[in-house]
Write an enzyme that holds these catalytic residues in place. Structure first.
Site, PDB file in Angstrom:
ATOM      1  N   ARG A 177     -29.140 -10.114 -64.298  1.00 32.58           N
ATOM      2  CA  ARG A 177     -28.859  -9.069 -63.296  1.00 32.58           C
ATOM      3  C   ARG A 177     -29.609  -7.775 -63.582  1.00 32.58           C
ATOM      4  O   ARG A 177     -29.103  -6.687 -63.336  1.00 32.58           O
ATOM      5  CB  ARG A 177     -27.348  -8.781 -63.179  1.00 32.58           C
ATOM      6  CG  ARG A 177     -26.519  -9.976 -62.809  1.00 32.58           C
ATOM      7  CD  ARG A 177     -26.787 -10.505 -61.407  1.00 32.58           C
ATOM      8  NE  ARG A 177     -26.048 -11.740 -61.198  1.00 32.58           N
ATOM      9  CZ  ARG A 177     -26.569 -12.965 -61.363  1.00 32.58           C
ATOM     10  NH1 ARG A 177     -27.833 -13.121 -61.704  1.00 32.58           N
ATOM     11  NH2 ARG A 177     -25.829 -14.033 -61.163  1.00 32.58           N
ATOM     12  N   SER A 227     -19.123  -9.827 -57.148  1.00 38.96           N
ATOM     13  CA  SER A 227     -18.552  -9.850 -58.501  1.00 38.96           C
ATOM     14  C   SER A 227     -18.738  -8.483 -59.139  1.00 38.96           C
ATOM     15  O   SER A 227     -19.855  -7.989 -59.214  1.00 38.96           O
ATOM     16  CB  SER A 227     -19.283 -10.856 -59.385  1.00 38.96           C
ATOM     17  OG  SER A 227     -19.052 -12.135 -58.909  1.00 38.96           O
ATOM     18  N   GLU A 297     -21.316  -5.190 -63.069  1.00 39.12           N
ATOM     19  CA  GLU A 297     -22.530  -5.706 -62.427  1.00 39.12           C
ATOM     20  C   GLU A 297     -22.884  -4.806 -61.234  1.00 39.12           C
ATOM     21  O   GLU A 297     -24.039  -4.612 -60.910  1.00 39.12           O
ATOM     22  CB  GLU A 297     -22.279  -7.146 -61.946  1.00 39.12           C
ATOM     23  CG  GLU A 297     -23.426  -7.718 -61.154  1.00 39.12           C
ATOM     24  CD  GLU A 297     -23.238  -9.197 -60.839  1.00 39.12           C
ATOM     25  OE1 GLU A 297     -22.665  -9.937 -61.673  1.00 39.12           O
ATOM     26  OE2 GLU A 297     -23.663  -9.604 -59.750  1.00 39.12           O
TER      27      GLU A 297
HETATM   28  C1  LIG Z   1     -19.422 -11.233 -50.831  1.00 36.59           C
HETATM   29  C2  LIG Z   1     -20.532 -10.982 -51.825  1.00 36.59           C
HETATM   30  C3  LIG Z   1     -21.048 -12.031 -52.565  1.00 36.59           C
HETATM   31  C4  LIG Z   1     -22.064 -11.796 -53.504  1.00 36.59           C
HETATM   32  N1  LIG Z   1     -22.549 -12.855 -54.217  1.00 36.59           N
HETATM   33  C5  LIG Z   1     -23.520 -12.637 -55.134  1.00 36.59           C
HETATM   34  C6  LIG Z   1     -24.036 -13.731 -55.910  1.00 36.59           C
HETATM   35  O1  LIG Z   1     -23.637 -14.875 -55.765  1.00 36.59           O
HETATM   36  N2  LIG Z   1     -24.982 -13.456 -56.831  1.00 36.59           N
HETATM   37  C7  LIG Z   1     -25.473 -12.191 -57.031  1.00 36.59           C
HETATM   38  O2  LIG Z   1     -26.362 -12.006 -57.871  1.00 36.59           O
HETATM   39  N3  LIG Z   1     -25.015 -11.152 -56.311  1.00 36.59           N
HETATM   40  C8  LIG Z   1     -24.049 -11.340 -55.370  1.00 36.59           C
HETATM   41  N4  LIG Z   1     -23.580 -10.285 -54.643  1.00 36.59           N
HETATM   42  C9  LIG Z   1     -24.101  -8.924 -54.912  1.00 36.59           C
HETATM   43  C10 LIG Z   1     -25.310  -8.510 -54.038  1.00 36.59           C
HETATM   44  O3  LIG Z   1     -25.295  -9.184 -52.788  1.00 36.59           O
HETATM   45  C11 LIG Z   1     -26.625  -8.769 -54.727  1.00 36.59           C
HETATM   46  O4  LIG Z   1     -26.739  -8.007 -55.921  1.00 36.59           O
HETATM   47  C12 LIG Z   1     -27.814  -8.411 -53.831  1.00 36.59           C
HETATM   48  O5  LIG Z   1     -28.994  -8.876 -54.433  1.00 36.59           O
HETATM   49  C13 LIG Z   1     -27.951  -6.925 -53.556  1.00 36.59           C
HETATM   50  O6  LIG Z   1     -28.861  -6.739 -52.483  1.00 36.59           O
HETATM   51  P1  LIG Z   1     -28.774  -5.472 -51.523  1.00 36.59           P
HETATM   52  O7  LIG Z   1     -29.941  -5.526 -50.595  1.00 36.59           O
HETATM   53  O8  LIG Z   1     -27.448  -5.402 -50.895  1.00 36.59           O
HETATM   54  O9  LIG Z   1     -28.994  -4.315 -52.566  1.00 36.59           O
HETATM   55  P2  LIG Z   1     -28.168  -2.946 -52.724  1.00 36.59           P
HETATM   56  O10 LIG Z   1     -26.752  -3.263 -53.014  1.00 36.59           O
HETATM   57  O11 LIG Z   1     -28.458  -2.061 -51.574  1.00 36.59           O
HETATM   58  O12 LIG Z   1     -28.849  -2.381 -54.044  1.00 36.59           O
HETATM   59  C14 LIG Z   1     -28.682  -3.064 -55.285  1.00 36.59           C
HETATM   60  C15 LIG Z   1     -29.727  -2.547 -56.275  1.00 36.59           C
HETATM   61  O13 LIG Z   1     -31.011  -2.913 -55.816  1.00 36.59           O
HETATM   62  C16 LIG Z   1     -31.856  -1.758 -55.665  1.00 36.59           C
HETATM   63  N5  LIG Z   1     -32.721  -2.004 -54.507  1.00 36.59           N
HETATM   64  C17 LIG Z   1     -32.372  -2.431 -53.274  1.00 36.59           C
HETATM   65  N6  LIG Z   1     -33.470  -2.580 -52.503  1.00 36.59           N
HETATM   66  C18 LIG Z   1     -34.525  -2.216 -53.273  1.00 36.59           C
HETATM   67  C19 LIG Z   1     -35.926  -2.131 -53.053  1.00 36.59           C
HETATM   68  N7  LIG Z   1     -36.510  -2.458 -51.875  1.00 36.59           N
HETATM   69  N8  LIG Z   1     -36.714  -1.702 -54.075  1.00 36.59           N
HETATM   70  C20 LIG Z   1     -36.178  -1.355 -55.270  1.00 36.59           C
HETATM   71  N9  LIG Z   1     -34.856  -1.423 -55.538  1.00 36.59           N
HETATM   72  C21 LIG Z   1     -34.051  -1.855 -54.547  1.00 36.59           C
HETATM   73  C22 LIG Z   1     -30.874  -0.598 -55.475  1.00 36.59           C
HETATM   74  O14 LIG Z   1     -31.467   0.629 -55.871  1.00 36.59           O
HETATM   75  C23 LIG Z   1     -29.745  -1.030 -56.400  1.00 36.59           C
HETATM   76  O15 LIG Z   1     -30.033  -0.707 -57.739  1.00 36.59           O
HETATM   77  C24 LIG Z   1     -22.566 -10.490 -53.695  1.00 36.59           C
HETATM   78  C25 LIG Z   1     -22.049  -9.429 -52.933  1.00 36.59           C
HETATM   79  C26 LIG Z   1     -21.040  -9.663 -52.001  1.00 36.59           C
HETATM   80  C27 LIG Z   1     -20.512  -8.515 -51.190  1.00 36.59           C
END
Ligand SMILES: Cc1cc2nc3c(=O)[nH]c(=O)nc-3n(C[C@H](O)[C@H](O)[C@H](O)COP(=O)(O)OP(=O)(O)OC[C@H]3O[C@@H](n4cnc5c(N)ncnc54)[C@H](O)[C@@H]3O)c2cc1C
Length: 305
Positions: A177, A227, A297
């Site tokens: 992560r 999570s 996380e």
């Molecule tokens: C119901 C649910 C289930 C989930 N299941 C999982 C799972 O199975 N496995 C898992 O790993 N995660 C899971 N997640 C967490 C999340 O979806 C992941 O971490 C996902 O990759 C985050 O993407 P995001 O676009 O929403 O990023 P954000 O939440 O908007 O940002 C997360 C991080 O990424 C950075 N970021 C975002 N976009 C960029 C970019 N273009 N350039 C540089 N940095 C960037 C942000 O600065 C921040 O540090 C889950 C979340 C939910 C709500």
């Protein structure tokens, strides 16, 4: 510099409708908490991302990059800077041979659907993760034995000085992560995945299986940030939390999900403070009873736990 002047400058770079002032982060995060961002900007081209970053750097304005906000907790006091959202306005996806290239704001679900359509395997684990591909690379998101590091061939990024760089495979320094995107504060513009030819029916079966398991085990009908804690070596966070009797434990409007103890859900009126207090309480209780220190996380903006 006054807010009106900054707003005008950003509109001249990004265009009308792409910048807003005093925006509640509740609308932009899956856990639906947090105060207002002073500005929220949504560039619709990579050129505009570069221009806005250059402008913010010159004016010494704070910024935070977000994707779909599915892993974020903003403080209730808000964010005194510019949140740059790289989401649906930057979500083109192209497919050539075994490679899929997506702009950073493309949703993992959409990219996985293209992989399925194209008969490419390797991304099944990601089809139910609700974030963007940029956020997923930054977090090295993973599930069911897969993670982004297994499929990312190359990313196009902007570094802190505004230079465009290309990272290949190991240069991402992927860990559990985490990645170099976080440590070097890079902005992901585009991601190229290298997948393998596979059987469409098998790919679909695996995606359906993973998504079925999510629906069965995770509180997908409640606002959450997924999570909350990383998996501690040798344990499962949710199981430890449950064994410590914390299932359903509630502070304010935040609750340890009774469907999956690794999730904290917003019962409707939770503040970020409620969520953070609950995270601290769970962490302390689990540590005292088991000696295992859970690490968050979720990304907590402007603070540590
Ligand atoms: C119901 C649910 C289930 C989930 N299941 C999982 C799972 O199975 N496995 C898992 O790993 N995660 C899971 N997640 C967490 C999340 O979806 C992941 O971490 C996902 O990759 C985050 O993407 P995001 O676009 O929403 O990023 P954000 O939440 O908007 O940002 C997360 C991080 O990424 C950075 N970021 C975002 N976009 C960029 C970019 N273009 N350039 C540089 N940095 C960037 C942000 O600065 C921040 O540090 C889950 C979340 C939910 C709500």
């Amino acid at each position: 510099m006054g807010d009106n002047e900054v707003f005008r400058d950003m509109v001249s770079i990004l265009g009308e409708g792409s910048v807003a002032q005093n925006v509640s982060m509740k609308q932009y995060t899956s856990i639906r908490t947090g105060g207002e961002a002073r500005f929220l900007a949504e560039p619709d081209s990579t050129e505009k991302v570069l221009e806005i970053l250059e402008y913010l750097r010159k004016k010494h304005l704070e910024f935070y990059i977000m994707g779909n906000g599915t892993n974020l907790i903003f403080p209730d006091s808000g964010y005194d800077g510019v949140v740059i959202r790289i989401g649906s306005k930057l979500s083109r996806i192209d497919h050539v041979g075994n490679r899929i290239t997506a702009q950073a704001g493309a949703s993992l679900t959409a990219v996985s659907a293209i992989a399925l359509e194209s008969g490419l395997e390797g991304l099944e684990f990601a089809s139910g993760i609700p974030g963007t591909i940029g956020g997923a690379v930054s977090m090295n998101a993973g599930a069911y034995g897969g993670e982004m590091s297994h499929v990312v061939a190359e990313t196009l990024c902007v570094d802190e000085l505004g230079s465009i760089i290309r990272l290949k495979g190991e240069e991402h320094a992927f860990g559990y992560r985490k990645s170099r995107i976080q440590t070097d504060r890079l902005v992901v513009l585009e991601v190229t995945l290298l997948l393998r030819p596979g059987d469409k029916a098998d790919i679909k079966r695996r995606m359906d299986d993973f998504n079925g398991r999510r629906r069965e085990k995770q509180p997908l009908n409640m606002p959450s940030a997924g999570s909350v804690f990383k998996r501690p070596e040798g344990y499962f966070a949710g199981q430890l939390i449950q064994e410590c009797g914390l299932k359903g434990c509630t502070i304010g409007g935040a609750q340890v999900s009774d469907k999956h103890c690794g999730f904290i859900v917003n019962l409707g009126n939770a503040t970020s403070q409620d969520v953070l207090d609950l995270i601290r309480y769970v962490r302390k209780t689990v540590y005292e009873r088991t000696g295992v220190l859970l690490e968050p996380e979720v990304r907590i903006i402007g603070g540590e736990i």
